[in-house]
Design a protein around this motif. Structure first.
Motif, PDB file in Angstrom:
ATOM      1  N   GLU A 188      28.977 -11.607 -19.612  1.00  0.00           N
ATOM      2  CA  GLU A 188      29.372 -12.538 -20.676  1.00  0.00           C
ATOM      3  C   GLU A 188      30.131 -11.800 -21.773  1.00  0.00           C
ATOM      4  OE1 GLU A 188      27.084 -15.335 -23.956  1.00  0.00           O
ATOM      5  OE2 GLU A 188      26.139 -14.997 -22.007  1.00  0.00           O
ATOM      6  N   ARG A 189      31.235 -12.380 -22.215  1.00  0.00           N
ATOM      7  CA  ARG A 189      32.087 -11.752 -23.219  1.00  0.00           C
ATOM      8  C   ARG A 189      32.009 -12.496 -24.541  1.00  0.00           C
ATOM      9  NH1 ARG A 189      36.579  -8.659 -20.730  1.00  0.00           N
ATOM     10  NH2 ARG A 189      36.021  -8.401 -18.534  1.00  0.00           N
ATOM     11  N   ILE A 190      32.347 -11.805 -25.617  1.00  0.00           N
ATOM     12  CA  ILE A 190      32.477 -12.414 -26.935  1.00  0.00           C
ATOM     13  C   ILE A 190      33.932 -12.309 -27.341  1.00  0.00           C
ATOM     14  CG2 ILE A 190      31.840 -12.282 -29.363  1.00  0.00           C
ATOM     15  CD1 ILE A 190      29.160 -11.175 -28.542  1.00  0.00           C
ATOM     16  N   GLU A 191      34.600 -13.447 -27.410  1.00  0.00           N
ATOM     17  CA  GLU A 191      36.014 -13.497 -27.757  1.00  0.00           C
ATOM     18  C   GLU A 191      36.832 -12.516 -26.916  1.00  0.00           C
ATOM     19  OE1 GLU A 191      36.642 -13.213 -31.949  1.00  0.00           O
ATOM     20  OE2 GLU A 191      35.249 -14.845 -32.418  1.00  0.00           O
ATOM     21  N   GLY A 192      36.509 -12.480 -25.625  1.00  0.00           N
ATOM     22  CA  GLY A 192      37.296 -11.708 -24.679  1.00  0.00           C
ATOM     23  C   GLY A 192      36.900 -10.260 -24.508  1.00  0.00           C
ATOM     24  N   ARG A 193      35.893  -9.787 -25.250  1.00  0.00           N
ATOM     25  CA  ARG A 193      35.544  -8.369 -25.157  1.00  0.00           C
ATOM     26  C   ARG A 193      34.076  -8.168 -24.833  1.00  0.00           C
ATOM     27  NH1 ARG A 193      33.505  -6.316 -30.288  1.00  0.00           N
ATOM     28  NH2 ARG A 193      34.137  -4.239 -29.674  1.00  0.00           N
ATOM     29  N   ILE A 194      33.785  -7.021 -24.257  1.00  0.00           N
ATOM     30  CA  ILE A 194      32.409  -6.613 -23.957  1.00  0.00           C
ATOM     31  C   ILE A 194      32.086  -5.433 -24.862  1.00  0.00           C
ATOM     32  CG2 ILE A 194      30.820  -5.705 -22.232  1.00  0.00           C
ATOM     33  CD1 ILE A 194      32.598  -7.036 -20.098  1.00  0.00           C
ATOM     34  N   SER A 195      31.129  -5.628 -25.725  1.00  0.00           N
ATOM     35  CA  SER A 195      30.686  -4.539 -26.603  1.00  0.00           C
ATOM     36  C   SER A 195      29.425  -3.920 -26.025  1.00  0.00           C
ATOM     37  CB  SER A 195      30.406  -5.065 -28.009  1.00  0.00           C
ATOM     38  OG  SER A 195      29.236  -5.874 -28.006  1.00  0.00           O
ATOM     39  N   GLY A 196      29.059  -2.764 -26.563  1.00  0.00           N
ATOM     40  CA  GLY A 196      27.828  -2.122 -26.120  1.00  0.00           C
ATOM     41  C   GLY A 196      26.640  -3.050 -26.233  1.00  0.00           C
ATOM     42  N   GLU A 197      26.599  -3.828 -27.316  1.00  0.00           N
ATOM     43  CA  GLU A 197      25.456  -4.706 -27.553  1.00  0.00           C
ATOM     44  C   GLU A 197      25.341  -5.816 -26.521  1.00  0.00           C
ATOM     45  OE1 GLU A 197      24.642  -7.493 -31.238  1.00  0.00           O
ATOM     46  OE2 GLU A 197      23.989  -5.438 -31.673  1.00  0.00           O
ATOM     47  N   GLN A 198      26.425  -6.107 -25.796  1.00  0.00           N
ATOM     48  CA  GLN A 198      26.364  -7.159 -24.780  1.00  0.00           C
ATOM     49  C   GLN A 198      25.534  -6.763 -23.565  1.00  0.00           C
ATOM     50  OE1 GLN A 198      27.033  -9.918 -26.439  1.00  0.00           O
ATOM     51  NE2 GLN A 198      28.022 -10.699 -24.609  1.00  0.00           N
TER      52      GLN A 198
END
Length: 341
Positions: A188-198
């Protein structure tokens, strides 16, 4: 009004508090030398305000009335009204001084408290991950997978430990291996990006588990990170086992990146309940292999120790260390300390 008061001691007795989204934890320090007076955890949802929780669960339960408070909070400290990230409480230091009898209130970031703990905890309060068990008086990094992914730095300069809060849990994280290439399109992405917290936190465990299931065409069985973790540790579900292995790998990669950024020769410290629960998975080769795989600096990375913080109240211990010897720590009070009068 906030003032520049870094050189002034905060008067005892001192209430230290670690305010999380679900639980708030408190100690009272009566003086520099005494052991802290501990109190049961406070569930934030059971009280409309932090002031009410402190009054009912702390002040009404002890004859020792604190003159001051040092509170670590998960949220930005931008004014004298400080909303918390994961609960409905708002910290209002001026109101605390007016209503709870405090003379002095200092509010710091939660990972500043974790960084202070990394500077002050003994060997008995940390578990080495890998063969290196010693640390040095050099820069350090703290990572804490929990509700989110907290990151803090710790710089040692002129015989003083300076905590550096940040939002390192939100840096981009991407695929490196063939297996990553199969899994990452399903995260699952947030506004198109994958952060460490994801993928490196409680809900991230679920995101990662579901992505593995989707990549392999398997129907997910578990929705709770605790179930995934327990089945992974007990080797009773192969997808859960791989989830923990990949979690350790991605945590190792990010920890290694941060170690390079801070040149953290003093070590990387993994804090929080998730790190403690998955120690067996972290002790497998995947974590250190990912941590050290930083060409052209792999040889350097092999010299940096990694630890899990095992103290059950590490943030409070860090705040207590600062309260007892503030001159040993470079904690800024600018815009974060309020006094009566």
């Amino acid at each position: 009004m906030a003032r520049h008061l870094e050189d002034e001691h905060i008067p005892f007795p001192i209430l230290v508090g670690d305010i999380g989204g679900t639980n708030a934890r408190f100690w009272i320090l009566t003086d520099v030398y005494a052991e802290p007076r501990e109190f049961p955890h406070v569930r934030t949802a059971e009280f409309p305000t932090i002031d009410q929780a402190i009054q009912d669960c702390i002040l009404d339960k002890t004859a020792v009335q604190p003159r001051s408070a040092i509170l670590a909070v998960a949220g930005p400290i931008k004014s004298d009204e400080i909303p918390l990230t994961n609960c409905d409480w708002v910290i209002r230091p001026k109101q605390m001084i007016a209503n709870l009898g405090f003379e002095d209130v200092l509010v710091v970031n939660d990972f500043e408290a974790q960084a202070l703990a990394a500077a002050s905890l003994s060997k008995d309060d940390r578990e080495p991950i890998g063969t290196l068990a010693e640390t040095s008086l050099a820069s350090r990094v703290v990572l804490g997978p929990g509700t989110g992914l907290g990151v803090g730095g710790l710089v040692y300069s002129r015989h003083v430990w300076v905590p550096v809060p940040g939002e390192g849990g939100h840096v981009d994280i991407g695929p490196r291996s063939k297996r990553d290439d199969q899994i990452f399109p399903h995260i699952e992405r947030i506004e198109g990006r994958i952060s460490g917290e994801q993928i490196i936190c409680g809900r991230g465990i679920v995101h990662l588990y579901r992505a593995i299931c989707a990549a392999d065409g398997i129907e997910p069985r578990w929705t709770d990170p605790a179930d995934i973790t327990s089945h992974g540790l007990e080797h009773t579900d192969p997808v859960a086992v791989e989830t923990l292995e990949l979690l350790a790998t991605y945590l190792g990669r990010l920890a290694g990146d941060l170690a390079l950024i801070f040149m953290a020769r003093g070590g990387v410290f993994l804090s929080g309940g998730i790190s403690q629960k998955i120690i067996p998975a972290l002790k497998l080769p995947a974590f250190r292999a990912a941590f050290e795989d930083k060409a052209p600096h792999s040889a350097l990375m092999k010299t940096i120790p990694t630890f899990v913080v095992t103290h059950p109240q590490a943030a409070l211990a860090g705040l207590a260390a600062y309260a007892r010897t503030p001159s040993s720590y470079g904690v800024s009070h600018d815009g974060r300390r309020w006094r009566k009068g």
